[in-house]
Design a protein around this motif. Sequence first.
Motif, PDB file in Angstrom:
ATOM      1  N   ALA A   1       0.817  -1.217   0.000  1.00  0.00           N
ATOM      2  CA  ALA A   1       0.000   0.000   0.000  1.00  0.00           C
ATOM      3  C   ALA A   1       0.849   1.265   0.000  1.00  0.00           C
ATOM      4  O   ALA A   1       0.318   2.366  -0.208  1.00  0.00           O
ATOM      5  CB  ALA A   1      -0.930   0.002   1.214  1.00  0.00           C
ATOM      6  N   MET A   2       2.148   1.124   0.213  1.00  0.00           N
ATOM      7  CA  MET A   2       3.041   2.287   0.197  1.00  0.00           C
ATOM      8  C   MET A   2       3.620   2.550  -1.200  1.00  0.00           C
ATOM      9  O   MET A   2       4.463   3.435  -1.356  1.00  0.00           O
ATOM     10  CB  MET A   2       4.191   2.070   1.195  1.00  0.00           C
ATOM     11  CG  MET A   2       3.716   1.898   2.624  1.00  0.00           C
ATOM     12  SD  MET A   2       2.768   3.342   3.177  1.00  0.00           S
ATOM     13  CE  MET A   2       2.026   2.700   4.682  1.00  0.00           C
ATOM     14  N   GLU A   3       3.189   1.775  -2.199  1.00  0.00           N
ATOM     15  CA  GLU A   3       3.671   1.984  -3.564  1.00  0.00           C
ATOM     16  C   GLU A   3       3.120   3.301  -4.127  1.00  0.00           C
ATOM     17  O   GLU A   3       2.193   3.904  -3.570  1.00  0.00           O
ATOM     18  CB  GLU A   3       3.225   0.823  -4.460  1.00  0.00           C
ATOM     19  CG  GLU A   3       3.870  -0.513  -4.101  1.00  0.00           C
ATOM     20  CD  GLU A   3       5.290  -0.617  -4.629  1.00  0.00           C
ATOM     21  OE1 GLU A   3       5.671   0.226  -5.467  1.00  0.00           O
ATOM     22  OE2 GLU A   3       6.011  -1.528  -4.189  1.00  0.00           O
ATOM     23  N   VAL A   4       3.691   3.718  -5.246  1.00  0.00           N
ATOM     24  CA  VAL A   4       3.281   4.993  -5.837  1.00  0.00           C
ATOM     25  C   VAL A   4       2.195   4.819  -6.893  1.00  0.00           C
ATOM     26  O   VAL A   4       1.509   5.787  -7.235  1.00  0.00           O
ATOM     27  CB  VAL A   4       4.501   5.713  -6.470  1.00  0.00           C
ATOM     28  CG1 VAL A   4       5.498   6.085  -5.399  1.00  0.00           C
ATOM     29  CG2 VAL A   4       5.152   4.841  -7.533  1.00  0.00           C
ATOM     30  N   ASP A   5       2.042   3.602  -7.411  1.00  0.00           N
ATOM     31  CA  ASP A   5       1.038   3.360  -8.451  1.00  0.00           C
ATOM     32  C   ASP A   5      -0.348   3.326  -7.815  1.00  0.00           C
ATOM     33  O   ASP A   5      -0.646   2.467  -6.989  1.00  0.00           O
ATOM     34  CB  ASP A   5       1.324   2.043  -9.170  1.00  0.00           C
ATOM     35  CG  ASP A   5       0.529   1.925 -10.452  1.00  0.00           C
ATOM     36  OD1 ASP A   5      -0.716   1.862 -10.352  1.00  0.00           O
ATOM     37  OD2 ASP A   5       1.130   1.897 -11.529  1.00  0.00           O
ATOM     38  N   ILE A   6      -1.202   4.251  -8.206  1.00  0.00           N
ATOM     39  CA  ILE A   6      -2.503   4.388  -7.557  1.00  0.00           C
ATOM     40  C   ILE A   6      -3.414   3.190  -7.815  1.00  0.00           C
ATOM     41  O   ILE A   6      -4.211   2.803  -6.960  1.00  0.00           O
ATOM     42  CB  ILE A   6      -3.185   5.710  -7.995  1.00  0.00           C
ATOM     43  CG1 ILE A   6      -4.406   5.994  -7.113  1.00  0.00           C
ATOM     44  CG2 ILE A   6      -3.564   5.660  -9.472  1.00  0.00           C
ATOM     45  CD1 ILE A   6      -4.950   7.387  -7.261  1.00  0.00           C
ATOM     46  N   GLU A   7      -3.291   2.580  -8.994  1.00  0.00           N
ATOM     47  CA  GLU A   7      -4.117   1.408  -9.286  1.00  0.00           C
ATOM     48  C   GLU A   7      -3.749   0.243  -8.378  1.00  0.00           C
ATOM     49  O   GLU A   7      -4.625  -0.469  -7.871  1.00  0.00           O
ATOM     50  CB  GLU A   7      -3.955   1.004 -10.755  1.00  0.00           C
ATOM     51  CG  GLU A   7      -4.891  -0.114 -11.183  1.00  0.00           C
ATOM     52  CD  GLU A   7      -4.786  -0.437 -12.653  1.00  0.00           C
ATOM     53  OE1 GLU A   7      -5.466  -1.387 -13.100  1.00  0.00           O
ATOM     54  OE2 GLU A   7      -4.025   0.250 -13.360  1.00  0.00           O
ATOM     55  N   LEU A   8      -2.463   0.063  -8.149  1.00  0.00           N
ATOM     56  CA  LEU A   8      -2.015  -0.989  -7.246  1.00  0.00           C
ATOM     57  C   LEU A   8      -2.467  -0.711  -5.816  1.00  0.00           C
ATOM     58  O   LEU A   8      -2.934  -1.619  -5.117  1.00  0.00           O
ATOM     59  CB  LEU A   8      -0.489  -1.108  -7.310  1.00  0.00           C
ATOM     60  CG  LEU A   8       0.156  -2.096  -6.338  1.00  0.00           C
ATOM     61  CD1 LEU A   8      -0.312  -3.518  -6.626  1.00  0.00           C
ATOM     62  CD2 LEU A   8       1.675  -2.019  -6.413  1.00  0.00           C
ATOM     63  N   VAL A   9      -2.351   0.535  -5.371  1.00  0.00           N
ATOM     64  CA  VAL A   9      -2.748   0.888  -4.004  1.00  0.00           C
ATOM     65  C   VAL A   9      -4.244   0.655  -3.809  1.00  0.00           C
ATOM     66  O   VAL A   9      -4.672   0.121  -2.777  1.00  0.00           O
ATOM     67  CB  VAL A   9      -2.370   2.358  -3.708  1.00  0.00           C
ATOM     68  CG1 VAL A   9      -2.923   2.782  -2.349  1.00  0.00           C
ATOM     69  CG2 VAL A   9      -0.860   2.539  -3.735  1.00  0.00           C
TER      70      VAL A   9
END
Length: 734
Positions: free
Chosen positions: A366-374
């Motif tokens: 959830a700390m990734e930058v890709d909004i779709e992944l989050v």
Amino acid sequence: MGAGHLERKLRRMFKIPVKGENSEFRSGLVSQYSDERKDTIQRVIAAMTVGKDVSSLFPDILKNIATHDLEQKKLVYLYLMNYAKTNPELCILATNTFVQDAEDPNPLVRALAIRTMGCIRVNEMVDYLAIPLKRTLEDDNPYVRKTAAICVVKMFALNTKLCVEQGFLDTLLSMLNDSNQMVVANAISALLEISKMGGSQLLNIDSRIMKKLLITLNECTEWGRISILTAMENFDTSDVTEVDHIIEKVTPQLQHENPAVVLSSIKVILKQMDKVSNDQRERLLRRLASPLCSLLSNPPEIQYVALRNIRIILEKYPHILSNDLQAFFVKYNDPLYLKLEKIDILVRLANAGNAALLLAELREYAMEVDIELVNRVVNVIGQLAIKITEISKKAVDVLYELYLNRSSYVLEQLVIVIQNILRRYPKKYLPTVITIIADLNFDDLSNTESLASYIWIIGQYSKEIPHLEDKLEIMALQFKELEPLVQAAALTAIVKINLTKSTPKTRQFLQKILNEATTEIENADIRDKAYIYWRILSTDDEELQKSIVLKRLPVLESTIDTFSPLLLKQLISEISNLGSVYYKPAVTFIKPKAENEALVNNATLQSKKLEELQQMAKSEIVNNAVKAETLLDFDDSEENQDSAAPVDTPMGSIGIGATTGAANILDELSDLFSGMTTQPQPGTTSSAIASTSTSTSPSPAAGSTSNLFELINQQKHKTITGSSTTHDDLLNLF
């Protein structure tokens, strides 16, 4: 007419034509040196591979087929096969060459000839193909036989009736007993393809054929194994001993390096899984876990296909990979589409024993930058909280932490997840959830589904929402601009609030929304829903109103997507096929006869006789040659302006000369292919056909004095030297 204009016209008369890439190819193809011709053919193939149109070189390429250099002959056949599929009328010109090569002493040449003839999708070709195909199906060399087996499929697509009458299907069935395993594999592949085209099952596997297939399985190439495994899927038996034998022989294929072989083997084992005892089924499932995980060591594209298939298998057998959770953890260098698939698999593998580990891993994602992944991670955390009660408190705390630290990333999806959690735990986590909802306004959300969830929470828990009337006022003002899904949620929410926490302002908002919904909203569903609520509220029985409007929804047990039982059964049969990637049966997006309709049932080609097809081919070659050479023949900007002006009659004679040149080129093509027979005589043998064909054209090394390029340019660009016509043109300029 000034001196400058006259000078430009004189320059145009003496202008040397610009030669393009095709002209260089022609020069190389007619070279007296064999190495140069071979190198040029390689360059032509390279140009063809990147999509350039080199069909105008067809006659020059075809002249080079008469060679003892096998590599050069293979290159020429590669060129011919390419245009046999897209421009079949061109290859009609070389039919007799193919028939001759089908009797060549070299088996590789025989195979190339029969393969190329099968690629020519024209009905007129069937008469030439039948005799060589029958002979090559019985050839002494297994390579020729296996190539001919695939060619039967193409002939079946061209002329089904003739294919059956000539006994080619029976020959394919007899080839299942061939001594060479690759011939057997290709025969099976051909029978499977013909079964799809014809809509009937030609390959009925019994115990005898199954034993033959199991023996062949370990002795053929990887693609042959895929064909055999595909055929074995349709075998149905109730004999437990036979089932055990099949599983025993197929199990070694699980260790194959080709992922397609592994998936096909898994499908065969899964097909027989219901016929074994429970204990044996558990052992088999544990044995399948390792091959499935090993598929994740392949490139990302293959991993994606493997994960889509694993998703189907998990639906059927949820515990097959319960001990392999960490194998599906996301890697930092995984592409986005792979990360999303892995996360979907992880939540399906979660149980009470590994939920804490998975939650910690998801928190990192959830700390990734890709909004779709989050957003996907937030959704999966909510699914985890609903699925496993023991971990729900920690999951809600993680969601609250994400809201505090990354609200700009997670807010939209978080509201949707909160609605689902409240439907699963209506009171348990209400204090934490209301803290999030209380700080939100309508302007903070833009997603339709998020707004609908937000309004549902307001209506369901109106007594716990601070500043309720302010939020309702904004909702009432924006009601007409909202999406239908949000309008439906707003209608239900305002009616609930008036039954649980009624005030003069809420009643005013209710009246405004009902009026707009029934008079100004065009959506029929919203209008009907507003009338229903209005009718319910017009009754005097308040208890009846509450029992209808305030009735709680069923408790949400899971938000993880599942397949219907019927679809799941179909998808198990689609494992390792394209349907397993789309999650749809193949019949829903693949039309078996689409290829045949596009390539074979071409009315423009099939309605013409062989002579007409030959003439079409010659004209096409000429037109392409002229087009290729005129692409670079452009004038200066000033000359282009002058070209718009009327041209004197003698200058226009150049166009007449070009037409004459085209006729000369057609004459040369006719000479090149003049010995072709137009129709085979009934009952003639292949040797008779070959004897009536033209002798192979002399090698370019013999010194041909002219070629297409020279003929075209002689007519396109006239020189002044020794030409009375151009002398008259010069006189007319003055």
